[in-house]
Design a protein around this motif. Structure first.
Motif, PDB file in Angstrom:
ATOM      1  N   THR A 219      -0.334   1.882  -4.323  1.00  0.00           N
ATOM      2  CA  THR A 219      -0.074   2.968  -5.265  1.00  0.00           C
ATOM      3  C   THR A 219       1.287   2.741  -5.916  1.00  0.00           C
ATOM      4  OG1 THR A 219       0.153   5.374  -5.522  1.00  0.00           O
ATOM      5  CG2 THR A 219       0.912   4.438  -3.443  1.00  0.00           C
ATOM      6  N   HIS A 220       1.360   2.975  -7.215  1.00  0.00           N
ATOM      7  CA  HIS A 220       2.603   2.831  -7.977  1.00  0.00           C
ATOM      8  C   HIS A 220       3.282   1.483  -7.727  1.00  0.00           C
ATOM      9  CE1 HIS A 220       2.353   6.777  -9.651  1.00  0.00           C
ATOM     10  NE2 HIS A 220       2.461   7.397  -8.480  1.00  0.00           N
ATOM     11  N   GLY A 221       2.472   0.413  -7.660  1.00  0.00           N
ATOM     12  CA  GLY A 221       3.015  -0.941  -7.559  1.00  0.00           C
ATOM     13  C   GLY A 221       3.464  -1.363  -6.180  1.00  0.00           C
ATOM     14  N   THR A 222       3.232  -0.548  -5.161  1.00  0.00           N
ATOM     15  CA  THR A 222       3.638  -0.877  -3.792  1.00  0.00           C
ATOM     16  C   THR A 222       2.430  -0.873  -2.883  1.00  0.00           C
ATOM     17  OG1 THR A 222       5.821   0.129  -4.123  1.00  0.00           O
ATOM     18  CG2 THR A 222       5.121  -0.219  -1.853  1.00  0.00           C
ATOM     19  N   THR A 223       2.368  -1.842  -1.975  1.00  0.00           N
ATOM     20  CA  THR A 223       1.300  -1.874  -0.976  1.00  0.00           C
ATOM     21  C   THR A 223       1.838  -1.387   0.362  1.00  0.00           C
ATOM     22  OG1 THR A 223       1.772  -4.190  -0.440  1.00  0.00           O
ATOM     23  CG2 THR A 223       0.056  -3.762  -2.089  1.00  0.00           C
ATOM     24  N   TYR A 224       0.976  -0.670   1.096  1.00  0.00           N
ATOM     25  CA  TYR A 224       1.347  -0.099   2.389  1.00  0.00           C
ATOM     26  C   TYR A 224       0.300  -0.469   3.438  1.00  0.00           C
ATOM     27  CZ  TYR A 224       4.324   3.057  -0.386  1.00  0.00           C
ATOM     28  OH  TYR A 224       5.250   3.583  -1.258  1.00  0.00           O
ATOM     29  N   LEU A 225       0.760  -0.696   4.651  1.00  0.00           N
ATOM     30  CA  LEU A 225      -0.134  -0.694   5.798  1.00  0.00           C
ATOM     31  C   LEU A 225      -0.374   0.756   6.177  1.00  0.00           C
ATOM     32  CD1 LEU A 225      -1.620  -2.106   8.191  1.00  0.00           C
ATOM     33  CD2 LEU A 225       0.549  -1.926   9.455  1.00  0.00           C
ATOM     34  N   ARG A 233     -10.319  12.072   9.081  1.00  0.00           N
ATOM     35  CA  ARG A 233     -10.438  11.566   7.707  1.00  0.00           C
ATOM     36  C   ARG A 233      -9.076  11.566   7.008  1.00  0.00           C
ATOM     37  NH1 ARG A 233     -15.505  11.122   5.626  1.00  0.00           N
ATOM     38  NH2 ARG A 233     -14.781  11.580   3.503  1.00  0.00           N
ATOM     39  N   THR A 234      -8.100  10.991   7.709  1.00  0.00           N
ATOM     40  CA  THR A 234      -6.761  10.842   7.158  1.00  0.00           C
ATOM     41  C   THR A 234      -6.301   9.397   7.293  1.00  0.00           C
ATOM     42  OG1 THR A 234      -5.708  11.364   9.279  1.00  0.00           O
ATOM     43  CG2 THR A 234      -6.106  13.205   7.770  1.00  0.00           C
ATOM     44  N   VAL A 235      -5.384   8.995   6.420  1.00  0.00           N
ATOM     45  CA  VAL A 235      -4.688   7.720   6.556  1.00  0.00           C
ATOM     46  C   VAL A 235      -3.190   7.992   6.450  1.00  0.00           C
ATOM     47  CG1 VAL A 235      -6.572   6.293   5.686  1.00  0.00           C
ATOM     48  CG2 VAL A 235      -4.884   7.179   4.083  1.00  0.00           C
ATOM     49  N   THR A 236      -2.402   7.302   7.283  1.00  0.00           N
ATOM     50  CA  THR A 236      -0.959   7.510   7.338  1.00  0.00           C
ATOM     51  C   THR A 236      -0.247   6.205   7.051  1.00  0.00           C
ATOM     52  OG1 THR A 236      -1.259   9.239   9.003  1.00  0.00           O
ATOM     53  CG2 THR A 236       0.953   8.287   8.784  1.00  0.00           C
ATOM     54  N   THR A 237       0.690   6.208   6.114  1.00  0.00           N
ATOM     55  CA  THR A 237       1.420   4.982   5.784  1.00  0.00           C
ATOM     56  C   THR A 237       2.365   4.620   6.927  1.00  0.00           C
ATOM     57  OG1 THR A 237       3.174   6.196   4.643  1.00  0.00           O
ATOM     58  CG2 THR A 237       1.298   5.464   3.308  1.00  0.00           C
ATOM     59  N   LEU A 238       2.449   3.305   7.207  1.00  0.00           N
ATOM     60  CA  LEU A 238       3.290   2.816   8.293  1.00  0.00           C
ATOM     61  C   LEU A 238       4.450   1.957   7.803  1.00  0.00           C
ATOM     62  CD1 LEU A 238       0.558   1.779  10.911  1.00  0.00           C
ATOM     63  CD2 LEU A 238       1.788   3.955  10.715  1.00  0.00           C
ATOM     64  N   ARG A 239       4.177   1.053   6.853  1.00  0.00           N
ATOM     65  CA  ARG A 239       5.225   0.165   6.329  1.00  0.00           C
ATOM     66  C   ARG A 239       4.725  -0.455   5.031  1.00  0.00           C
ATOM     67  NH1 ARG A 239       7.050  -2.892  10.651  1.00  0.00           N
ATOM     68  NH2 ARG A 239       7.969  -4.521   9.367  1.00  0.00           N
ATOM     69  N   THR A 240       5.639  -1.038   4.266  1.00  0.00           N
ATOM     70  CA  THR A 240       5.287  -1.613   2.968  1.00  0.00           C
ATOM     71  C   THR A 240       5.014  -3.117   3.079  1.00  0.00           C
ATOM     72  OG1 THR A 240       7.608  -2.034   2.426  1.00  0.00           O
ATOM     73  CG2 THR A 240       6.673   0.090   1.751  1.00  0.00           C
ATOM     74  N   ASP A 241       4.461  -3.649   1.983  1.00  0.00           N
ATOM     75  CA  ASP A 241       4.248  -5.093   1.797  1.00  0.00           C
ATOM     76  C   ASP A 241       3.334  -5.689   2.862  1.00  0.00           C
ATOM     77  OD1 ASP A 241       4.407  -7.439   0.421  1.00  0.00           O
ATOM     78  OD2 ASP A 241       6.399  -8.002   1.127  1.00  0.00           O
ATOM     79  N   VAL A 242       2.213  -5.026   3.091  1.00  0.00           N
ATOM     80  CA  VAL A 242       1.199  -5.510   4.026  1.00  0.00           C
ATOM     81  C   VAL A 242      -0.149  -5.479   3.316  1.00  0.00           C
ATOM     82  CG1 VAL A 242      -0.051  -5.081   6.170  1.00  0.00           C
ATOM     83  CG2 VAL A 242       2.438  -4.769   6.096  1.00  0.00           C
ATOM     84  N   GLU A 243      -0.849  -6.622   3.299  1.00  0.00           N
ATOM     85  CA  GLU A 243      -2.167  -6.684   2.664  1.00  0.00           C
ATOM     86  C   GLU A 243      -3.163  -7.364   3.602  1.00  0.00           C
ATOM     87  OE1 GLU A 243      -2.309  -7.721  -1.575  1.00  0.00           O
ATOM     88  OE2 GLU A 243      -0.127  -7.955  -1.489  1.00  0.00           O
ATOM     89  N   CYS A 244      -4.385  -6.898   3.533  1.00  0.00           N
ATOM     90  CA  CYS A 244      -5.500  -7.476   4.303  1.00  0.00           C
ATOM     91  C   CYS A 244      -5.177  -7.591   5.790  1.00  0.00           C
ATOM     92  CB  CYS A 244      -5.899  -8.837   3.727  1.00  0.00           C
ATOM     93  SG  CYS A 244      -6.499  -8.750   2.031  1.00  0.00           S
ATOM     94  N   PRO A 245      -4.902  -6.466   6.453  1.00  0.00           N
ATOM     95  CA  PRO A 245      -4.576  -6.525   7.879  1.00  0.00           C
ATOM     96  C   PRO A 245      -5.767  -6.927   8.734  1.00  0.00           C
ATOM     97  CG  PRO A 245      -4.888  -4.260   7.193  1.00  0.00           C
ATOM     98  CD  PRO A 245      -4.924  -5.083   5.939  1.00  0.00           C
ATOM     99  N   SER A 246      -5.460  -7.551   9.870  1.00  0.00           N
ATOM    100  CA  SER A 246      -6.488  -7.943  10.834  1.00  0.00           C
ATOM    101  C   SER A 246      -5.931  -7.703  12.230  1.00  0.00           C
ATOM    102  CB  SER A 246      -6.864  -9.414  10.647  1.00  0.00           C
ATOM    103  OG  SER A 246      -7.856  -9.811  11.578  1.00  0.00           O
ATOM    104  N   LEU A 247      -6.533  -6.765  12.957  1.00  0.00           N
ATOM    105  CA  LEU A 247      -6.027  -6.344  14.262  1.00  0.00           C
ATOM    106  C   LEU A 247      -6.408  -7.349  15.344  1.00  0.00           C
ATOM    107  CD1 LEU A 247      -4.540  -3.948  15.655  1.00  0.00           C
ATOM    108  CD2 LEU A 247      -6.806  -2.967  16.104  1.00  0.00           C
TER     109      LEU A 247
END
Length: 339
Positions: A219-225, A233-247
């Motif tokens: 959102t607004h040019g920034t990616t978040y984990l 049915r909620t999502v909570t931001t944890l940190r920036t600059d994370v894409e395609c996570p794999s646990l």
């Protein structure tokens, strides 16, 4: 213009059209021949049974030219470059866990293609299908096999640029309940409900509790984990600059691709591993840009795709930053390790 001239013009136009038609037929025939002819020097592929509960096996989309192009194939996990057993199921993206598979397919039409997500049982039989609103990009199944997720591009065609939009869906495989877009979830950012028209989600990865998942929010040019909760049915931001996570299998680390300043705009990522407890990020020993959602082969090894002569090849690298990358097999993408 005389009658004779008009006739000559008409004949000339017909000859041009005939030439174009002939060239098109020959081009299509050449493509079909290439598609159906086994790849010279490629892997040995035979038809056979593929099951999604075969411990010690790896299943992936075969990219080698020939009659089994795009089909799901199975190989021993200890011999990924060995002979492939192919099933007559074609996928653009694929993943599987605990006997459940998700196969993202193209449906070729007379004017344009459409796409769908097919839920597969242990024998690769169709259990359900869902429309996908764009070009498939990512696919995952929860460790239990009870949930599946997929992401599609609905505008633009690359995560590297900014002119794209995605739709990410999650389905309860047992009940058939579908969340067609994660944009319907409440976003919690900095402790408050966050709303924006430009939110995009992609790259779901599930925890083992059938409740928690992680994904990327942009959102607004920034990616978040983000950490998601299937019940609230909620999502909570944890940190920036994370894409395609794999646990990771033990739920303690996340492999992800990270934009690194100074890299080319069309190849901006490096592969990292995040320790969820300490927050420490570790770059892995892969110097190339990885535009993929990595798969954990085991607790210490990551597997991912890089461009190859026939679309993509699979590589592996230690998850702790040591070692060097190693190519596992050619002409392959979307691997799933079966337990």
């Amino acid at each position: 213009m005389t009658f004779r001239v008009r006739v000559l013009v008409l004949l000339s136009a017909l000859l041009v059209l005939a030439g174009v038609a002939t060239a098109s037929v020959l081009h299509a025939s050449a493509r079909a021949e290439r598609r159906d002819r086994p790849q010279a020097g490629g892997p040995r592929i035979v038809s056979g049974g593929v099951a999604l509960k075969s411990p010690g096996r790896m299943v992936f989309r075969n990219m080698a030219w020939g009659p089994h192009r795009d089909e799901l194939v199975s190989v021993p996990a200890t011999d990924p470059a060995g002979p492939r057993t192919a099933a007559p199921v074609k996928c653009l993206r694929f993943y599987a866990a605990s006997g459940t598979g998700v196969c993202l397919q193209a449906v070729h039409g007379p004017v344009s293609d459409t796409y769908r997500a097919v839920i597969l049982d242990v024998s690769l039989h169709e259990r359900a299908r869902y429309d996908v609103p764009g070009i498939p990009s990512r696919a995952r199944v929860a460790p239990s096999g009870h949930y599946a997720a997929w992401t599609a591009f609905v505008g633009g065609d690359s995560y590297a640029g900014t002119n794209f939009s995605t739709r990410t869906a999650i389905v309860n495989v047992r009940t058939g309940e579908l969340t067609s877009t994660l944009e319907s979830y409440r976003v919690v950012k900095d402790g408050r409900t966050y709303r924006a028209a430009d939110t995009n989600f992609w790259g779901v990865t599930f925890a083992a509790d059938d409740r928690t998942f992680y994904a990327t929010l942009a959102t607004h040019g920034t990616t978040y984990l983000v950490r998601g909760d299937l019940r609230t049915r909620t999502v909570t931001t944890l940190r920036t600059d994370v894409e395609c996570p794999s646990l990771s299998p033990d739920g303690t680390r996340i492999a992800f691709k990270k934009r690194v300043p100074g890299l080319p705009k069309d190849a901006p990522w490096r592969l990292y591993v995040l320790n969820l407890r300490t927050g420490r990020e570790t770059p892995v020993a892969e110097p190339r840009s990885v535009d993929d959602q990595a798969v954990w082969r085991d607790a210490g090894t990551l597997v991912y795709a890089l461009p190859g002569d026939y679309g993509a090849d699979l590589y592996e690298v230690p998850a702790d930053g040591t070692g060097t990358p190693h190519r596992l097999t050619t002409a392959a993408v979307s691997p799933a390790y079966l337990g």
